[in-house]
Design a protein around this motif. Structure first.
Motif, mmCIF file in Angstrom:
data_model
loop_
_atom_site.group_PDB
_atom_site.id
_atom_site.type_symbol
_atom_site.label_atom_id
_atom_site.label_comp_id
_atom_site.label_asym_id
_atom_site.label_seq_id
_atom_site.Cartn_x
_atom_site.Cartn_y
_atom_site.Cartn_z
ATOM 1 N N GLY A 101 0.819 -1.208 0.000
ATOM 2 C CA GLY A 101 0.000 0.000 0.000
ATOM 3 C C GLY A 101 0.848 1.251 0.000
ATOM 4 O O GLY A 101 1.831 1.360 -0.749
ATOM 5 N N ASN A 102 0.509 2.206 0.845
ATOM 6 C CA ASN A 102 1.217 3.486 0.902
ATOM 7 C C ASN A 102 2.651 3.372 1.407
ATOM 8 O O ASN A 102 3.439 4.306 1.264
ATOM 9 C CB ASN A 102 0.452 4.476 1.786
ATOM 10 C CG ASN A 102 -0.811 4.985 1.126
ATOM 11 O OD1 ASN A 102 -0.904 5.028 -0.091
ATOM 12 N ND2 ASN A 102 -1.793 5.347 1.927
ATOM 13 N N ASP A 114 -12.068 2.483 11.146
ATOM 14 C CA ASP A 114 -10.898 1.598 11.143
ATOM 15 C C ASP A 114 -10.223 1.628 9.773
ATOM 16 O O ASP A 114 -10.863 1.875 8.744
ATOM 17 C CB ASP A 114 -11.312 0.156 11.455
ATOM 18 C CG ASP A 114 -11.832 -0.009 12.875
ATOM 19 O OD1 ASP A 114 -11.788 0.976 13.637
ATOM 20 O OD2 ASP A 114 -12.292 -1.120 13.208
ATOM 21 N N GLN A 115 -8.909 1.345 9.776
ATOM 22 C CA GLN A 115 -8.135 1.320 8.535
ATOM 23 C C GLN A 115 -7.307 0.038 8.491
ATOM 24 O O GLN A 115 -6.594 -0.265 9.445
ATOM 25 C CB GLN A 115 -7.206 2.531 8.444
ATOM 26 C CG GLN A 115 -7.906 3.869 8.513
ATOM 27 C CD GLN A 115 -8.781 4.140 7.309
ATOM 28 O OE1 GLN A 115 -8.397 3.843 6.184
ATOM 29 N NE2 GLN A 115 -9.964 4.693 7.547
ATOM 30 N N SER A 116 -7.410 -0.696 7.392
ATOM 31 C CA SER A 116 -6.618 -1.918 7.267
ATOM 32 C C SER A 116 -5.384 -1.714 6.384
ATOM 33 O O SER A 116 -4.577 -2.632 6.251
ATOM 34 C CB SER A 116 -7.481 -3.051 6.695
ATOM 35 O OG SER A 116 -7.969 -2.711 5.405
ATOM 36 N N LEU A 117 -5.253 -0.538 5.798
ATOM 37 C CA LEU A 117 -4.056 -0.162 5.049
ATOM 38 C C LEU A 117 -3.473 1.119 5.640
ATOM 39 O O LEU A 117 -4.218 1.942 6.191
ATOM 40 C CB LEU A 117 -4.389 0.063 3.576
ATOM 41 C CG LEU A 117 -4.596 -1.180 2.713
ATOM 42 C CD1 LEU A 117 -5.129 -0.791 1.339
ATOM 43 C CD2 LEU A 117 -3.283 -1.958 2.562
ATOM 44 N N PRO A 118 -2.170 1.320 5.554
ATOM 45 C CA PRO A 118 -1.560 2.530 6.128
ATOM 46 C C PRO A 118 -2.125 3.811 5.518
ATOM 47 O O PRO A 118 -2.234 3.937 4.301
ATOM 48 C CB PRO A 118 -0.076 2.360 5.769
ATOM 49 C CG PRO A 118 0.105 0.887 5.572
ATOM 50 C CD PRO A 118 -1.167 0.402 4.974
ATOM 51 N N LYS A 119 -2.473 4.751 6.394
ATOM 52 C CA LYS A 119 -2.968 6.057 5.977
ATOM 53 C C LYS A 119 -2.080 7.139 6.595
ATOM 54 O O LYS A 119 -1.734 7.072 7.770
ATOM 55 C CB LYS A 119 -4.428 6.263 6.416
ATOM 56 C CG LYS A 119 -5.403 5.242 5.845
ATOM 57 C CD LYS A 119 -5.551 5.379 4.334
ATOM 58 C CE LYS A 119 -6.577 4.390 3.801
ATOM 59 N NZ LYS A 119 -6.708 4.477 2.339
ATOM 60 N N LYS A 120 -1.759 8.143 5.801
ATOM 61 C CA LYS A 120 -0.863 9.205 6.249
ATOM 62 C C LYS A 120 -1.578 10.217 7.132
ATOM 63 O O LYS A 120 -2.692 10.642 6.826
ATOM 64 C CB LYS A 120 -0.255 9.906 5.040
ATOM 65 C CG LYS A 120 0.747 11.000 5.389
ATOM 66 C CD LYS A 120 1.282 11.649 4.123
ATOM 67 C CE LYS A 120 2.157 12.851 4.431
ATOM 68 N NZ LYS A 120 2.661 13.507 3.197
#
Length: 539
Positions: A121-122, A165-171
């Motif tokens: 991801g990110n 909720d977030q299952s992928l990295p978020k900035k």
């Protein structure tokens, strides 16, 4: 840290001396251990009830079991909470395994995995330098000082301005904070960040007053905000326990706030505190502090190497700082009954590593070597990662034009006896200053690139040459691309040429490595162009 430090941990005491000499990185947790060898093989053994060993199951291992997914990745860091585990490679890739019902592994799913799996991801094009985790959410800090978060977000602990909720990295957006993030930390329901300005920011649920406010005034916040009560104080290090925080200032003082059920705030009571409070009675300036998500104890070590504890330890509650007979912070956690664990990875020196390079043409006299890091005679102190290194202005300015300009010019550092060093590790800056007194470089290859960059900034040509020798010994398929990238940034033509020649001999493996995939497009094009000019792609 010497090899003997492994013997503080019961699980390592039965290992052969030959094997212990091969270990360069290790962690211990709940009767299990993971270690990385100098050959970049990774093994796990011992108890495995939480899936800590990364073997794909929860079966304990009496035999040392290779963790294939981490082997050959040049693992530099290992971090864990109770059921979530992370490994960071030298190229900044992150591998995650464990409980994932809230997406706290950052893998894009909410499915548990007990095998180390690379986060993409990110983060795929980023170099991660730190991971902080609870069992429910995770923060990562990149080399360009960006913060990403993922996992459970009911209370806004991801700092994203919402509660999904977030299952992928978020900035995260830290621009409003007005500084650069240098460290992150996780509690159960909240998160902290330290900025290069010495300010501390916090967000999430105000459990036990951890946000620095009364819970009647603030219930939760989903964006980072400055911790009140630390105004005018420069913080150099933050650590967290289960739900309390410790902050070490640049003048060697410790502040605490949050949950205090076991006396872990060190304020003489077991009452929670929503306001950072100076801890009294420690008996000297503090150079480092420690705590951990898994245990209700706080530990500090003074400049005189006295180890001080407060909180719950081995069946005893200490509501105020108490001097112990321990010799190090690590020893405190090694002696915990049943739950012994490393609060940070053990980094071991190897017999053939670090490499010592000596400038024999101008070897320093023995009397000068003895005065390095001598607190009694020093007139300047460098504070790096909360720890002090003592030096002498005269020695520095005689050997370095940058220091000469700094101390004799109109810089703000000219009349200051204490300098806070940011963006450099303690080990590297220690080696850098030691060179002024010894003309020797005692350095692991993986750290020599940072030392090379430091010597470049301070215009220390001789030290650059000595660092380069060590770097050349440490070039691998995985790190060749990142070293090439840094060589361009530093305009280090000799290093660039050496790495390019190495790549010519291992071209297929290099271009298929994770390190090469992390290169930005301009650097990748430069690499391909120069490789083509050398005939790398001729049939």
């Amino acid at each position: 840290m010497s090899d003997d430090s492994l013997d503080e941990w019961e699980i390592f005491q039965e290992l052969s001396d030959e094997l212990k000499r091969k270990i360069r990185l290790a962690v211990v947790y709940r009767g299990g251990a993971i270690y990385v060898t100098k050959d970049d093989e990774v093994f796990g053994f011992g108890k495995n009830l939480t899936g800590f060993l990364g073997t794909g199951d929860k079966q304990s291992r009496t035999e040392h079991t290779k963790i294939e997914q981490l082997c050959g990745q040049n693992i530099q860091d290992l971090q864990f909470a109770y059921l979530t585990f992370f490994a960071i490679s030298a190229t900044g890739s992150v591998y995650a395994w464990g409980k994932n019902d809230n997406g706290q592994l950052g893998l894009g799913t909410k499915k548990d995995t007990w095998i180390p799996t690379k986060i993409e991801g990110n983060l795929e094009t980023k170099r991660v330098v730190q991971v902080a985790c609870s069992d429910y959410h995770t923060l990562v800090l990149t080399s360009d000082r960006e913060v990403f978060s993922f996992g459970w977000n009911k209370y806004g602990q991801l700092g994203l301005g919402h509660n999904e909720d977030q299952s992928l990295p978020k900035k995260l957006d830290f621009f409003a904070a007005g500084g650069v993030v240098t460290a992150v930390a996780c509690l159960v329901f909240s998160s902290l960040a330290l900025l290069d300005s010495g300010q501390v920011f916090v967000w999430g649920k105000n459990e036990d007053g951890i946000l620095g406010h009364s819970e009647d005034d603030v219930e939760k916040q989903n964006i980072p905000r400055k911790v009140p009560g630390l105004e005018g104080i420069t913080i150099t290090r933050i650590v967290c326990g289960l739900n309390h925080a410790l902050a070490l200032s640049n003048d060697g003082k410790v502040y605490s706030w949050g949950w205090n059920g076991s006396g872990q705030l060190g304020n003489g009571t077991d009452e929670n505190s929503h306001e950072p409070t100076l801890i009294f009675g420690i008996g000297g300036r503090i150079r480092d502090v420690a705590s951990n998500y898994n245990y209700s104890v706080s530990v500090a070590i003074t400049e005189a190497d006295d180890v001080i504890i407060w909180g719950w330890l081995n069946g005893s509650q200490n509501k105020s700082p108490t001097k112990t007979s321990f010799k190090s912070l690590d020893e405190v956690f090694a002696k915990l009954p049943i739950l012994a664990f490393t609060f940070r990875p053990l980094r071991l020196k190897l017999n053939d590593d670090p490499i010592v390079e000596k400038n024999t043409a101008n070897e320093s006299p023995e009397w000068l070597k003895k005065y390095f890091n001598d607190a009694d005679t020093a007139d300047i102190v460098f504070v790096v990662e909360g720890k002090k290194i003592y030096a002498h202005k005269t020695i520095l300015l005689m050997r370095c034009a940058v220091f000469r300009t700094m101390f004799q010019g109109n810089w703000k550092e000219s009349n200051e006896s204490e300098q806070i060093i940011k963006h450099h590790s303690y080990d590297v800056f220690f080696a850098f200053l030691r060179y002024f007194y010894t003309n020797q470089v005692d350095m692991q290859p993986v750290l020599a690139l940072e030392l090379f960059a430091l010597a470049h900034f301070y215009q220390m040509t001789d030290l650059q040459k000595e660092s380069l020798k060590i770097i050349e010994r440490g070039v691998t398929v995985e790190n060749a691309a990142s070293i090439y990238d840094r060589a361009i940034l530093l305009a280090a033509e000799d290093l660039k040429e050496f790495v390019l020649n190495f790549c010519m001999e291992h071209m297929n493996a290099v271009v298929n490595s994770d390190g090469f995939k992390l290169l930005n497009s301009d650097v990748a094009k430069d690499f391909v162009l120069h490789a083509a000019q050398q005939g790398a792609f001729k049939k």
